[in-house]
Design a protein around this motif. Sequence first.
Motif, PDB file in Angstrom:
ATOM      1  N   VAL A 129      -6.663  -4.701  -8.687  1.00  0.00           N
ATOM      2  CA  VAL A 129      -6.559  -3.348  -9.247  1.00  0.00           C
ATOM      3  C   VAL A 129      -7.726  -3.053 -10.188  1.00  0.00           C
ATOM      4  N   GLN A 130      -8.088  -4.020 -11.011  1.00  0.00           N
ATOM      5  CA  GLN A 130      -9.212  -3.823 -11.929  1.00  0.00           C
ATOM      6  C   GLN A 130     -10.507  -3.555 -11.161  1.00  0.00           C
ATOM      7  N   ALA A 131     -10.770  -4.333 -10.121  1.00  0.00           N
ATOM      8  CA  ALA A 131     -11.989  -4.160  -9.338  1.00  0.00           C
ATOM      9  C   ALA A 131     -11.989  -2.824  -8.608  1.00  0.00           C
ATOM     10  N   ALA A 132     -10.822  -2.372  -8.129  1.00  0.00           N
ATOM     11  CA  ALA A 132     -10.744  -1.100  -7.409  1.00  0.00           C
ATOM     12  C   ALA A 132     -11.083   0.077  -8.322  1.00  0.00           C
ATOM     13  N   PHE A 133     -10.532   0.088  -9.533  1.00  0.00           N
ATOM     14  CA  PHE A 133     -10.778   1.210 -10.431  1.00  0.00           C
ATOM     15  C   PHE A 133     -12.181   1.182 -11.023  1.00  0.00           C
ATOM     16  N   LYS A 134     -12.799   0.025 -11.010  1.00  0.00           N
ATOM     17  CA  LYS A 134     -14.183  -0.048 -11.470  1.00  0.00           C
ATOM     18  C   LYS A 134     -15.091   0.755 -10.554  1.00  0.00           C
ATOM     19  N   GLN A 135     -14.711   0.916  -9.290  1.00  0.00           N
ATOM     20  CA  GLN A 135     -15.497   1.707  -8.344  1.00  0.00           C
ATOM     21  C   GLN A 135     -15.518   3.191  -8.740  1.00  0.00           C
ATOM     22  N   ALA A 136     -14.498   3.605  -9.496  1.00  0.00           N
ATOM     23  CA  ALA A 136     -14.430   4.990  -9.957  1.00  0.00           C
ATOM     24  C   ALA A 136     -14.913   5.143 -11.398  1.00  0.00           C
ATOM     25  N   GLY A 137     -15.485   4.073 -11.943  1.00  0.00           N
ATOM     26  CA  GLY A 137     -16.008   4.140 -13.311  1.00  0.00           C
ATOM     27  C   GLY A 137     -14.971   3.979 -14.395  1.00  0.00           C
ATOM     28  N   VAL A 138     -13.795   3.424 -14.037  1.00  0.00           N
ATOM     29  CA  VAL A 138     -12.732   3.221 -15.015  1.00  0.00           C
ATOM     30  C   VAL A 138     -12.636   1.734 -15.330  1.00  0.00           C
ATOM     31  N   ASP A 139     -12.768   1.382 -16.612  1.00  0.00           N
ATOM     32  CA  ASP A 139     -12.687  -0.016 -17.028  1.00  0.00           C
ATOM     33  C   ASP A 139     -11.248  -0.352 -17.427  1.00  0.00           C
ATOM     34  N   LEU A 140     -10.519  -0.914 -16.503  1.00  0.00           N
ATOM     35  CA  LEU A 140      -9.140  -1.312 -16.794  1.00  0.00           C
ATOM     36  C   LEU A 140      -9.108  -2.658 -17.501  1.00  0.00           C
ATOM     37  N   PRO A 141      -8.059  -2.917 -18.281  1.00  0.00           N
ATOM     38  CA  PRO A 141      -7.872  -4.264 -18.840  1.00  0.00           C
ATOM     39  C   PRO A 141      -7.649  -5.270 -17.707  1.00  0.00           C
ATOM     40  N   ARG A 142      -7.700  -6.540 -18.010  1.00  0.00           N
ATOM     41  CA  ARG A 142      -7.637  -7.563 -16.973  1.00  0.00           C
ATOM     42  C   ARG A 142      -6.219  -7.899 -16.537  1.00  0.00           C
ATOM     43  N   THR A 143      -5.243  -7.877 -17.427  1.00  0.00           N
ATOM     44  CA  THR A 143      -3.925  -8.400 -17.077  1.00  0.00           C
ATOM     45  C   THR A 143      -2.949  -7.300 -16.656  1.00  0.00           C
ATOM     46  N   SER A 144      -1.876  -7.710 -15.952  1.00  0.00           N
ATOM     47  CA  SER A 144      -0.829  -6.773 -15.534  1.00  0.00           C
ATOM     48  C   SER A 144      -0.150  -6.136 -16.746  1.00  0.00           C
ATOM     49  N   GLN A 145       0.081  -6.932 -17.790  1.00  0.00           N
ATOM     50  CA  GLN A 145       0.727  -6.409 -18.988  1.00  0.00           C
ATOM     51  C   GLN A 145      -0.077  -5.264 -19.600  1.00  0.00           C
ATOM     52  N   GLU A 146      -1.382  -5.440 -19.706  1.00  0.00           N
ATOM     53  CA  GLU A 146      -2.228  -4.399 -20.307  1.00  0.00           C
ATOM     54  C   GLU A 146      -2.373  -3.191 -19.380  1.00  0.00           C
ATOM     55  N   GLN A 147      -2.488  -3.433 -18.093  1.00  0.00           N
ATOM     56  CA  GLN A 147      -2.648  -2.331 -17.146  1.00  0.00           C
ATOM     57  C   GLN A 147      -1.393  -1.455 -17.082  1.00  0.00           C
ATOM     58  N   SER A 148      -0.223  -2.012 -17.384  1.00  0.00           N
ATOM     59  CA  SER A 148       1.020  -1.241 -17.304  1.00  0.00           C
ATOM     60  C   SER A 148       1.146  -0.215 -18.433  1.00  0.00           C
ATOM     61  N   THR A 149       0.262  -0.274 -19.425  1.00  0.00           N
ATOM     62  CA  THR A 149       0.297   0.707 -20.519  1.00  0.00           C
ATOM     63  C   THR A 149      -0.996   1.507 -20.601  1.00  0.00           C
ATOM     64  N   PHE A 150      -1.852   1.366 -19.606  1.00  0.00           N
ATOM     65  CA  PHE A 150      -3.137   2.073 -19.618  1.00  0.00           C
ATOM     66  C   PHE A 150      -2.956   3.472 -19.015  1.00  0.00           C
ATOM     67  N   GLY A 151      -3.591   4.463 -19.605  1.00  0.00           N
ATOM     68  CA  GLY A 151      -3.501   5.810 -19.049  1.00  0.00           C
ATOM     69  C   GLY A 151      -2.233   6.521 -19.467  1.00  0.00           C
ATOM     70  N   THR A 152      -1.729   7.412 -18.582  1.00  0.00           N
ATOM     71  CA  THR A 152      -0.554   8.233 -18.864  1.00  0.00           C
ATOM     72  C   THR A 152       0.626   7.782 -18.026  1.00  0.00           C
ATOM     73  N   SER A 153       1.754   7.626 -18.689  1.00  0.00           N
ATOM     74  CA  SER A 153       2.963   7.224 -17.957  1.00  0.00           C
ATOM     75  C   SER A 153       3.453   8.370 -17.074  1.00  0.00           C
ATOM     76  N   VAL A 154       3.856   8.058 -15.814  1.00  0.00           N
ATOM     77  CA  VAL A 154       4.396   9.058 -14.882  1.00  0.00           C
ATOM     78  C   VAL A 154       5.705   8.523 -14.303  1.00  0.00           C
ATOM     79  N   SER A 155       6.555   9.463 -13.907  1.00  0.00           N
ATOM     80  CA  SER A 155       7.835   9.051 -13.324  1.00  0.00           C
ATOM     81  C   SER A 155       7.649   8.650 -11.861  1.00  0.00           C
ATOM     82  N   LEU A 156       8.519   7.776 -11.363  1.00  0.00           N
ATOM     83  CA  LEU A 156       8.427   7.326  -9.977  1.00  0.00           C
ATOM     84  C   LEU A 156       8.744   8.451  -8.991  1.00  0.00           C
ATOM     85  N   SER A 157       9.379   9.522  -9.478  1.00  0.00           N
ATOM     86  CA  SER A 157       9.676  10.668  -8.607  1.00  0.00           C
ATOM     87  C   SER A 157       8.509  11.643  -8.520  1.00  0.00           C
ATOM     88  N   ASN A 158       7.470  11.393  -9.296  1.00  0.00           N
ATOM     89  CA  ASN A 158       6.320  12.301  -9.313  1.00  0.00           C
ATOM     90  C   ASN A 158       5.019  11.528  -9.113  1.00  0.00           C
TER      91      ASN A 158
END
Length: 280
Positions: free
Chosen positions: A197-226
């Motif tokens: 996931v980190q490598a994929a978003f780097k292609q769009a110029g977004v530097d994500l954190p390395r771990t699943s724990q950190e990535q789960s709080t990055f950006g804006t939270s959205v509901s699974l229905s949306n």
Amino acid sequence: MSHTAHIPSHRKPRRSASKMALRAGVTGGVLSTLAVAGASGAANAAEPVTQTIELPTLTTDLSSQVAQSADATQQAAANYQLQAERDEAFANAAKQAKKDQAVAEKKAEAKKKAEAEAAAKEKAEREAAQQAASRSAERTTLASTSAGTGSSSASTTVAAPASGSVGAVISFLQAQVGDAYVMGGTGPNSWDCSGLVQAAFKQAGVDLPRTSQEQSTFGTSVSLSNLAVGDILYWGGAGSAYHVGVYIGNGQYLDAANPSKGVVIQDLSGYPASGAVRAL
């Protein structure tokens, strides 16, 4: 008759009464003068001499001149004081004008800065809206092209637009389908879930954190229905997630699943996510 009466030299001539009186008077006058002088000297020796100096009486003209001189001195003093007060008032006015100018310049600078910030904010919001609209169009295209795909399998592919941030992420993920899963893997041919996931978003110029724990709080939270194409899915709690993947539309996601599956496309119905965040 005496026997010597006939000899003239033996007898002093008689002085007249008037001459004798004159001599007595002169002698008495001299003695009186000497007596007065002596008494005066003794008195002078006994007592100090004091001398009184009488000031001349001012005439009418001299009094007028003195009054005029006093009036002129008073007027000059008043003029000096008035000039000093004017100088002080001028200095105070100059200081106040300088302060007012500094305040005005500061306000003008603050206004200019606020206008520049407002313009920059408006531009950023406009660009963000345009990018959001573009990503929405990309997600719609990706969802429509992925419709009708079968169940999860390593050979399933998802069409993606040639350009765009979401398209860049999906295209990269699509290219990794079939790669191996390795704990701690970050490519290019083996991955773990968060490394992919980190490598994929780097292609769009977004530097994500390395771990699943950190990535789960990055950006804006959205509901699974949306959900939208490109959203990051996580399993577990936000901030304590143990697995992540990327939603690709039509109820499917792409992830580095486990050592037995590797990088695959799967249905959310078979393994529902706990939550999602939007980083694009």
